[in-house]
Design a protein around this motif. Sequence first.
Motif, PDB file in Angstrom:
ATOM      1  N   LEU A  36       0.827  -1.204   0.000  1.00  0.00           N
ATOM      2  CA  LEU A  36       0.000   0.000   0.000  1.00  0.00           C
ATOM      3  C   LEU A  36       0.862   1.255   0.000  1.00  0.00           C
ATOM      4  CD1 LEU A  36      -2.799   1.306   0.159  1.00  0.00           C
ATOM      5  CD2 LEU A  36      -2.656   1.104   2.654  1.00  0.00           C
ATOM      6  N   LEU A  37       1.895   1.271   0.834  1.00  0.00           N
ATOM      7  CA  LEU A  37       2.791   2.421   0.874  1.00  0.00           C
ATOM      8  C   LEU A  37       3.503   2.608  -0.460  1.00  0.00           C
ATOM      9  CD1 LEU A  37       4.364   2.076   4.450  1.00  0.00           C
ATOM     10  CD2 LEU A  37       2.703   3.771   3.678  1.00  0.00           C
ATOM     11  N   GLY A  38       3.882   1.482  -1.093  1.00  0.00           N
ATOM     12  CA  GLY A  38       4.533   1.577  -2.390  1.00  0.00           C
ATOM     13  C   GLY A  38       3.625   2.155  -3.458  1.00  0.00           C
ATOM     14  N   LEU A  39       2.364   1.785  -3.403  1.00  0.00           N
ATOM     15  CA  LEU A  39       1.410   2.264  -4.402  1.00  0.00           C
ATOM     16  C   LEU A  39       1.020   3.719  -4.188  1.00  0.00           C
ATOM     17  CD1 LEU A  39      -0.959  -0.850  -4.637  1.00  0.00           C
ATOM     18  CD2 LEU A  39       0.779  -0.126  -6.305  1.00  0.00           C
ATOM     19  N   THR A  40       1.173   4.194  -2.957  1.00  0.00           N
ATOM     20  CA  THR A  40       0.745   5.563  -2.636  1.00  0.00           C
ATOM     21  C   THR A  40       1.921   6.509  -2.399  1.00  0.00           C
ATOM     22  OG1 THR A  40       0.558   4.954  -0.282  1.00  0.00           O
ATOM     23  CG2 THR A  40      -1.430   4.768  -1.640  1.00  0.00           C
ATOM     24  N   GLY A  41       3.135   6.051  -2.713  1.00  0.00           N
ATOM     25  CA  GLY A  41       4.305   6.914  -2.544  1.00  0.00           C
ATOM     26  C   GLY A  41       4.655   7.198  -1.107  1.00  0.00           C
ATOM     27  N   GLY A  42       4.399   6.241  -0.231  1.00  0.00           N
ATOM     28  CA  GLY A  42       4.634   6.464   1.194  1.00  0.00           C
ATOM     29  C   GLY A  42       5.853   5.773   1.752  1.00  0.00           C
ATOM     30  N   LEU A  43       6.803   5.418   0.895  1.00  0.00           N
ATOM     31  CA  LEU A  43       7.981   4.678   1.364  1.00  0.00           C
ATOM     32  C   LEU A  43       9.129   5.591   1.798  1.00  0.00           C
ATOM     33  CD1 LEU A  43       8.067   1.740  -1.220  1.00  0.00           C
ATOM     34  CD2 LEU A  43       7.248   1.688   1.148  1.00  0.00           C
ATOM     35  N   GLY A  44       8.920   6.891   1.756  1.00  0.00           N
ATOM     36  CA  GLY A  44       9.932   7.818   2.246  1.00  0.00           C
ATOM     37  C   GLY A  44      10.966   8.191   1.203  1.00  0.00           C
ATOM     38  N   ALA A  45      11.994   8.911   1.674  1.00  0.00           N
ATOM     39  CA  ALA A  45      13.024   9.422   0.770  1.00  0.00           C
ATOM     40  C   ALA A  45      13.920   8.315   0.230  1.00  0.00           C
ATOM     41  CB  ALA A  45      13.867  10.476   1.496  1.00  0.00           C
ATOM     42  N   ASN A  46      14.059   7.224   0.984  1.00  0.00           N
ATOM     43  CA  ASN A  46      14.889   6.094   0.549  1.00  0.00           C
ATOM     44  C   ASN A  46      14.027   4.834   0.586  1.00  0.00           C
ATOM     45  OD1 ASN A  46      16.789   4.087   0.085  1.00  0.00           O
ATOM     46  ND2 ASN A  46      18.363   5.057   1.363  1.00  0.00           N
ATOM     47  N   PRO A  47      13.218   4.623  -0.453  1.00  0.00           N
ATOM     48  CA  PRO A  47      12.275   3.497  -0.425  1.00  0.00           C
ATOM     49  C   PRO A  47      12.939   2.136  -0.347  1.00  0.00           C
ATOM     50  CG  PRO A  47      12.320   4.557  -2.588  1.00  0.00           C
ATOM     51  CD  PRO A  47      13.081   5.444  -1.669  1.00  0.00           C
ATOM     52  N   VAL A  48      14.099   1.972  -0.973  1.00  0.00           N
ATOM     53  CA  VAL A  48      14.779   0.674  -0.930  1.00  0.00           C
ATOM     54  C   VAL A  48      15.170   0.334   0.498  1.00  0.00           C
ATOM     55  CG1 VAL A  48      16.842  -0.602  -1.636  1.00  0.00           C
ATOM     56  CG2 VAL A  48      15.603   0.800  -3.312  1.00  0.00           C
ATOM     57  N   GLU A  49      15.772   1.281   1.190  1.00  0.00           N
ATOM     58  CA  GLU A  49      16.162   1.054   2.584  1.00  0.00           C
ATOM     59  C   GLU A  49      14.933   0.781   3.450  1.00  0.00           C
ATOM     60  OE1 GLU A  49      18.827   3.203   6.089  1.00  0.00           O
ATOM     61  OE2 GLU A  49      17.957   4.416   4.482  1.00  0.00           O
ATOM     62  N   PHE A  50      13.864   1.520   3.213  1.00  0.00           N
ATOM     63  CA  PHE A  50      12.637   1.336   3.992  1.00  0.00           C
ATOM     64  C   PHE A  50      12.102  -0.076   3.828  1.00  0.00           C
ATOM     65  CE2 PHE A  50       8.132   1.439   4.833  1.00  0.00           C
ATOM     66  CZ  PHE A  50       7.989   2.306   5.903  1.00  0.00           C
ATOM     67  N   VAL A  51      12.028  -0.552   2.587  1.00  0.00           N
ATOM     68  CA  VAL A  51      11.487  -1.890   2.313  1.00  0.00           C
ATOM     69  C   VAL A  51      12.382  -2.966   2.917  1.00  0.00           C
ATOM     70  CG1 VAL A  51      11.013  -3.571   0.489  1.00  0.00           C
ATOM     71  CG2 VAL A  51      10.221  -1.214   0.250  1.00  0.00           C
ATOM     72  N   VAL A  52      13.689  -2.884   2.681  1.00  0.00           N
ATOM     73  CA  VAL A  52      14.611  -3.913   3.171  1.00  0.00           C
ATOM     74  C   VAL A  52      14.579  -3.981   4.689  1.00  0.00           C
ATOM     75  CG1 VAL A  52      17.039  -4.598   3.322  1.00  0.00           C
ATOM     76  CG2 VAL A  52      16.108  -3.785   1.138  1.00  0.00           C
ATOM     77  N   ARG A  53      14.626  -2.828   5.340  1.00  0.00           N
ATOM     78  CA  ARG A  53      14.662  -2.830   6.807  1.00  0.00           C
ATOM     79  C   ARG A  53      13.324  -3.224   7.413  1.00  0.00           C
ATOM     80  NH1 ARG A  53      18.734   2.075   8.715  1.00  0.00           N
ATOM     81  NH2 ARG A  53      20.539   1.306   7.538  1.00  0.00           N
ATOM     82  N   SER A  54      12.237  -2.828   6.776  1.00  0.00           N
ATOM     83  CA  SER A  54      10.924  -3.226   7.282  1.00  0.00           C
ATOM     84  C   SER A  54      10.762  -4.742   7.227  1.00  0.00           C
ATOM     85  CB  SER A  54       9.824  -2.536   6.480  1.00  0.00           C
ATOM     86  OG  SER A  54       8.548  -2.932   6.931  1.00  0.00           O
ATOM     87  N   LEU A  55      11.152  -5.340   6.132  1.00  0.00           N
ATOM     88  CA  LEU A  55      11.057  -6.799   6.003  1.00  0.00           C
ATOM     89  C   LEU A  55      11.971  -7.492   7.016  1.00  0.00           C
ATOM     90  CD1 LEU A  55      10.972  -7.052   2.109  1.00  0.00           C
ATOM     91  CD2 LEU A  55       9.088  -7.593   3.670  1.00  0.00           C
ATOM     92  N   GLY A  56      13.145  -6.914   7.264  1.00  0.00           N
ATOM     93  CA  GLY A  56      14.033  -7.490   8.272  1.00  0.00           C
ATOM     94  C   GLY A  56      13.451  -7.399   9.669  1.00  0.00           C
ATOM     95  N   THR A  57      12.826  -6.269   9.969  1.00  0.00           N
ATOM     96  CA  THR A  57      12.199  -6.101  11.282  1.00  0.00           C
ATOM     97  C   THR A  57      11.096  -7.126  11.498  1.00  0.00           C
ATOM     98  OG1 THR A  57      12.697  -3.733  11.371  1.00  0.00           O
ATOM     99  CG2 THR A  57      10.871  -4.528  12.736  1.00  0.00           C
ATOM    100  N   TRP A  58      10.268  -7.347  10.481  1.00  0.00           N
ATOM    101  CA  TRP A  58       9.172  -8.296  10.638  1.00  0.00           C
ATOM    102  C   TRP A  58       9.659  -9.741  10.664  1.00  0.00           C
ATOM    103  CZ3 TRP A  58       4.831  -7.304  12.777  1.00  0.00           C
ATOM    104  CH2 TRP A  58       4.385  -5.988  12.807  1.00  0.00           C
ATOM    105  N   THR A  59      10.795 -10.007  10.057  1.00  0.00           N
ATOM    106  CA  THR A  59      11.415 -11.328  10.229  1.00  0.00           C
ATOM    107  C   THR A  59      11.749 -11.554  11.695  1.00  0.00           C
ATOM    108  OG1 THR A  59      12.400 -11.228   8.010  1.00  0.00           O
ATOM    109  CG2 THR A  59      13.354 -12.796   9.563  1.00  0.00           C
ATOM    110  N   LEU A  60      12.322 -10.528  12.318  1.00  0.00           N
ATOM    111  CA  LEU A  60      12.696 -10.633  13.726  1.00  0.00           C
ATOM    112  C   LEU A  60      11.471 -10.748  14.617  1.00  0.00           C
ATOM    113  CD1 LEU A  60      15.282 -10.768  15.327  1.00  0.00           C
ATOM    114  CD2 LEU A  60      15.302  -8.268  15.454  1.00  0.00           C
ATOM    115  N   VAL A  61      10.412 -10.014  14.294  1.00  0.00           N
ATOM    116  CA  VAL A  61       9.170 -10.113  15.067  1.00  0.00           C
ATOM    117  C   VAL A  61       8.610 -11.531  15.000  1.00  0.00           C
ATOM    118  CG1 VAL A  61       6.756  -9.381  15.168  1.00  0.00           C
ATOM    119  CG2 VAL A  61       8.554  -7.673  14.856  1.00  0.00           C
TER     120      VAL A  61
END
Length: 219
Positions: A36-61
């Motif tokens: 949803l964030l990707g489709l609405t331009g909500g991934l921030g100034a560095n979308p690649v970093e946002f996606v990679v780190r978000s997926l890593g965080t949820w792996t840890l969760v």
Amino acid sequence: ASLAARVPPVLEARTFGRLRAAPFALALVPLARLVLLGLTGGLGANPVEFVVRSLGTWTLVMLCVTLAITPLRWVTGWAWPLRLRRMAGLFCFFYATLHLAAYAWLDLWFDWAAIAADIAKRPYVTAGFAAFLLLIPLAATSTNAMVRRLGGRNWQRLHRLVYVVAVAAILHFAWQKAAKNDFGEVTVYALVIGALLVARLLHWARRRRAPAGIGGSAA
């Protein structure tokens, strides 16, 4: 009466089926949010970093959830959460795979030489890749057929690798954060995983001290 006393230790098949749908749907929410964030331009100034780190965080969760299920059984006496452990573990592997894929694709565009150099030279990448490799046999042997093929005792021994995965995952996160000297979030996850591993160690030590035939299942 406490919640543990009010909830039965074993649930009927229909009740459990309905219950299982809720955590399954919740586990997909982080991925849906990223889409949803990707489709609405909500991934921030560095979308690649946002996606990679978000997926890593949820792996840890998901790893924390997986490790928490057995101690939850010890505290509450509920048997049914153990039937959710496989799903939690597979979601951990799912998000770990997406995390690695996003790094390899979005960050390095499948430049295998650069990826290999990263693994060899950057400790946090080395730790993360090691954790992923150790998750593969755990995911591959998660089925009932593999439990029967390996035998219960051998299967349990193999799945103790999850403790090594947990340590490697924390090192991966900590070393990645070390560049910015930002250890607040890492400390929270380290304390949670540390507490869950200590709980297992104490349970094991208590069972070792108990007379033969006393102490229940090792689960």
